[in-house]
Design an enzyme around this catalytic site. Structure first.
Site, PDB file in Angstrom:
ATOM      1  N   CYS A 255      56.526  25.824  17.997  1.00 10.29           N
ATOM      2  CA  CYS A 255      56.089  27.226  18.143  1.00 10.29           C
ATOM      3  C   CYS A 255      54.999  27.280  19.213  1.00 10.29           C
ATOM      4  O   CYS A 255      54.467  26.240  19.617  1.00 10.29           O
ATOM      5  CB  CYS A 255      55.529  27.719  16.818  1.00 10.29           C
ATOM      6  SG  CYS A 255      54.100  26.745  16.310  1.00 10.29           S
TER       7      CYS A 255
ATOM      8  N   HIS B 122      51.330  17.978  12.364  1.00 10.77           N
ATOM      9  CA  HIS B 122      51.893  16.975  11.459  1.00 10.77           C
ATOM     10  C   HIS B 122      53.172  16.426  12.063  1.00 10.77           C
ATOM     11  O   HIS B 122      54.269  16.652  11.558  1.00 10.77           O
ATOM     12  CB  HIS B 122      52.148  17.590  10.086  1.00 10.77           C
ATOM     13  CG  HIS B 122      50.899  18.137   9.463  1.00 10.77           C
ATOM     14  ND1 HIS B 122      49.755  17.390   9.325  1.00 10.77           N
ATOM     15  CD2 HIS B 122      50.600  19.348   8.968  1.00 10.77           C
ATOM     16  CE1 HIS B 122      48.812  18.114   8.752  1.00 10.77           C
ATOM     17  NE2 HIS B 122      49.300  19.310   8.536  1.00 10.77           N
TER      18      HIS B 122
ATOM     19  N   HIS C 247      45.595  24.475  12.835  1.00 16.77           N
ATOM     20  CA  HIS C 247      45.522  24.962  11.442  1.00 16.77           C
ATOM     21  C   HIS C 247      44.240  25.735  11.172  1.00 16.77           C
ATOM     22  O   HIS C 247      44.120  26.360  10.125  1.00 16.77           O
ATOM     23  CB  HIS C 247      45.582  23.788  10.462  1.00 16.77           C
ATOM     24  CG  HIS C 247      46.715  22.853  10.720  1.00 16.77           C
ATOM     25  ND1 HIS C 247      46.570  21.657  11.378  1.00 16.77           N
ATOM     26  CD2 HIS C 247      48.024  22.958  10.407  1.00 16.77           C
ATOM     27  CE1 HIS C 247      47.745  21.051  11.456  1.00 16.77           C
ATOM     28  NE2 HIS C 247      48.649  21.823  10.881  1.00 16.77           N
TER      29      HIS C 247
ATOM     30  N   HIS D 130      46.402  21.826   1.545  1.00 18.72           N
ATOM     31  CA  HIS D 130      46.794  21.853   2.959  1.00 18.72           C
ATOM     32  C   HIS D 130      45.602  22.292   3.808  1.00 18.72           C
ATOM     33  O   HIS D 130      44.853  23.192   3.425  1.00 18.72           O
ATOM     34  CB  HIS D 130      47.974  22.812   3.167  1.00 18.72           C
ATOM     35  CG  HIS D 130      48.573  22.714   4.544  1.00 18.72           C
ATOM     36  ND1 HIS D 130      48.035  23.357   5.629  1.00 18.72           N
ATOM     37  CD2 HIS D 130      49.648  22.031   5.008  1.00 18.72           C
ATOM     38  CE1 HIS D 130      48.763  23.076   6.695  1.00 18.72           C
ATOM     39  NE2 HIS D 130      49.749  22.275   6.344  1.00 18.72           N
TER      40      HIS D 130
ATOM     41  N   GLU E  44      45.229  24.070   6.423  1.00 21.99           N
ATOM     42  CA  GLU E  44      45.104  25.497   6.770  1.00 21.99           C
ATOM     43  C   GLU E  44      44.534  26.301   5.596  1.00 21.99           C
ATOM     44  O   GLU E  44      43.668  27.163   5.771  1.00 21.99           O
ATOM     45  CB  GLU E  44      46.472  26.072   7.173  1.00 21.99           C
ATOM     46  CG  GLU E  44      46.365  27.532   7.603  1.00 21.99           C
ATOM     47  CD  GLU E  44      47.728  28.206   7.708  1.00 21.99           C
ATOM     48  OE1 GLU E  44      48.662  27.596   8.244  1.00 21.99           O
ATOM     49  OE2 GLU E  44      47.836  29.345   7.244  1.00 21.99           O
TER      50      GLU E  44
ATOM     51  N   THR F 228      50.356  30.500   6.609  1.00 16.51           N
ATOM     52  CA  THR F 228      51.258  31.071   7.621  1.00 16.51           C
ATOM     53  C   THR F 228      52.671  30.494   7.574  1.00 16.51           C
ATOM     54  O   THR F 228      53.598  31.119   8.102  1.00 16.51           O
ATOM     55  CB  THR F 228      50.690  30.807   9.029  1.00 16.51           C
ATOM     56  OG1 THR F 228      50.449  29.398   9.149  1.00 16.51           O
ATOM     57  CG2 THR F 228      49.408  31.576   9.274  1.00 16.51           C
TER      58      THR F 228
ATOM     59  N   ASN G 283      55.928  23.545   7.115  1.00 20.03           N
ATOM     60  CA  ASN G 283      57.061  24.425   7.449  1.00 20.03           C
ATOM     61  C   ASN G 283      58.360  23.629   7.532  1.00 20.03           C
ATOM     62  O   ASN G 283      59.425  24.143   7.221  1.00 20.03           O
ATOM     63  CB  ASN G 283      56.766  25.242   8.709  1.00 20.03           C
ATOM     64  CG  ASN G 283      56.928  24.447   9.948  1.00 20.03           C
ATOM     65  OD1 ASN G 283      58.029  24.323  10.449  1.00 20.03           O
ATOM     66  ND2 ASN G 283      55.844  23.844  10.438  1.00 20.03           N
TER      67      ASN G 283
ATOM     68  N   SER H  53      56.417  22.019  14.516  1.00 19.06           N
ATOM     69  CA  SER H  53      55.666  21.010  15.287  1.00 19.06           C
ATOM     70  C   SER H  53      56.606  19.966  15.898  1.00 19.06           C
ATOM     71  O   SER H  53      56.163  18.917  16.352  1.00 19.06           O
ATOM     72  CB  SER H  53      54.617  20.339  14.391  1.00 19.06           C
ATOM     73  OG  SER H  53      55.198  19.883  13.195  1.00 19.06           O
TER      74      SER H  53
HETATM   75  S1  SF4 Z   1      50.653  29.773  12.488  1.00 18.19           S
HETATM   76 FE1  SF4 Z   1      51.201  27.618  12.691  1.00 18.19          FE
HETATM   77  S2  SF4 Z   1      53.443  27.612  12.653  1.00 18.19           S
HETATM   78 FE2  SF4 Z   1      52.802  29.726  13.013  1.00 18.19          FE
HETATM   79  S3  SF4 Z   1      52.777  29.979  15.247  1.00 18.19           S
HETATM   80 FE3  SF4 Z   1      50.732  29.334  14.648  1.00 18.19          FE
HETATM   81  S4  SF4 Z   1      50.715  27.099  14.800  1.00 18.19           S
HETATM   82 FE4  SF4 Z   1      52.840  27.777  14.786  1.00 18.19          FE
END
Ligand code: SF4
Length: 277
Positions: A12, A39, A70, A120, A122, A157, A217, A259
């Site tokens: 992403c 990760h 994160h 986690h 985040e 997220t 994810n 990732s």
């Molecule tokens: S929140 Fe995490 S998975 Fe979503 S776009 Fe941002 S880095 Fe990527």
């Protein structure tokens, strides 16, 4: 055997930008990343080869440090600045959005609730500024919620949006007299990859999911396959694929977590196609 790649897959923009930022900083001088940048073991190996260090705690860090995509709490950011460290911030804008939504809800008088995995990175960052915040990952966790008149809910997220909405609805059911506000903080790349996978599931026999074993994810993509009764094969690297896994299989689906590098997915695709030369 035919290989069909998901319409949306792999890296992403948040991860791509954080990786580019880390490589650029490493070219300029020493860099310590606070935790795993992403990760993904392949990306981490590439950074280590450039001399980049990773440290779980900032306690022993010196010089320049980088916050991962994160994100982290304001408390942690202040602690880093106080120690005189040069801080590069790789927080994804969509993680910032989740922080902003939670702050907004708390300012409006709502008790902070985060749907996601408590351990986690985040989620630890999201709740780090709210000592009484509650993390809910499954229905049984709802019992932990202290009685309040208002609950403000956001999520990690990278959670599947249907799962998040279902848990938010359960919270509302368990607290029928409370006022509930829900802010959808699942990021678009996660939604796109989940949706593309669901379309793919219908068209294939097994699905190869490429991504780090610690990547939330990626694990959620694997779970989505399982929930749909489709066999997922979760790998981190192309060389893990074994031809015998595909005996009798005519159509394979392929996707990757947010990732996972595009070249890794491409190498997996080529290896899969090579099994039938
Ligand atoms: S929140 Fe995490 S998975 Fe979503 S776009 Fe941002 S880095 Fe990527």
């Amino acid at each position: 055997m035919k290989v069909i790649v998901a319409e949306h897959f792999g890296i992403c923009f948040g991860v791509r930008d954080a990786i580019a930022q880390a490589h650029a900083l490493a070219r300029e001088g020493s860099l310590t990343i606070l935790g795993e940048l992403v990760h993904n073991p392949i990306v981490r190996e590439q950074l280590r080869a450039q001399g980049v260090q990773e440290q779980l705690s900032a306690d022993a860090a010196n010089g320049r440090v980088m916050i991962t995509a994160h994100g982290t709490s304001d408390k942690q950011r202040e602690a880093l600045n106080k120690r005189g460290l040069e801080v590069a911030d790789g927080t994804c804008p969509l993680v910032r959005y989740a922080h902003d939504q939670l702050k907004r809800l708390v300012r409006a008088g709502y008790f902070p609730v985060v749907i996601g995995l408590a351990d986690h990175v985040e989620v630890r960052g999201l709740v780090g500024d709210f000592v009484d915040a509650c993390v809910i990952n499954e229905i049984a966790d709802i019992r932990k919620l202290p009685p309040r008149r208002r609950y403000g809910i956001v999520s990690q997220t990278t959670q599947p949006i249907e799962r998040v909405r279902a848990l938010a609805a359960e919270i509302a059911r368990a607290h029928p007299n409370a006022k509930i506000r829900f802010a959808d903080t699942v990021c678009k790349p996660t939604k796109d990859r989940q949706l593309a996978l669901k379309k793919l599931i219908a068209a294939v026999e097994v699905i190869v999911v490429v991504g780090g074993r610690l990547s939330n994810n990626t694990r959620q993509l694997v779970e989505t396959c399982r929930a749909a009764g489709k066999r997922p094969l979760h790998i981190e690297r192309p060389e893990e694929l074994q031809p015998e896994w595909f005996r009798g299989v005519a159509i394979v689906g392929l996707t990757g977590g947010t990732s996972t590098l595009p070249e890794t997915v491409e190498a997996v695709r080529q290896r899969l196609e090579g099994f039938h030369d």
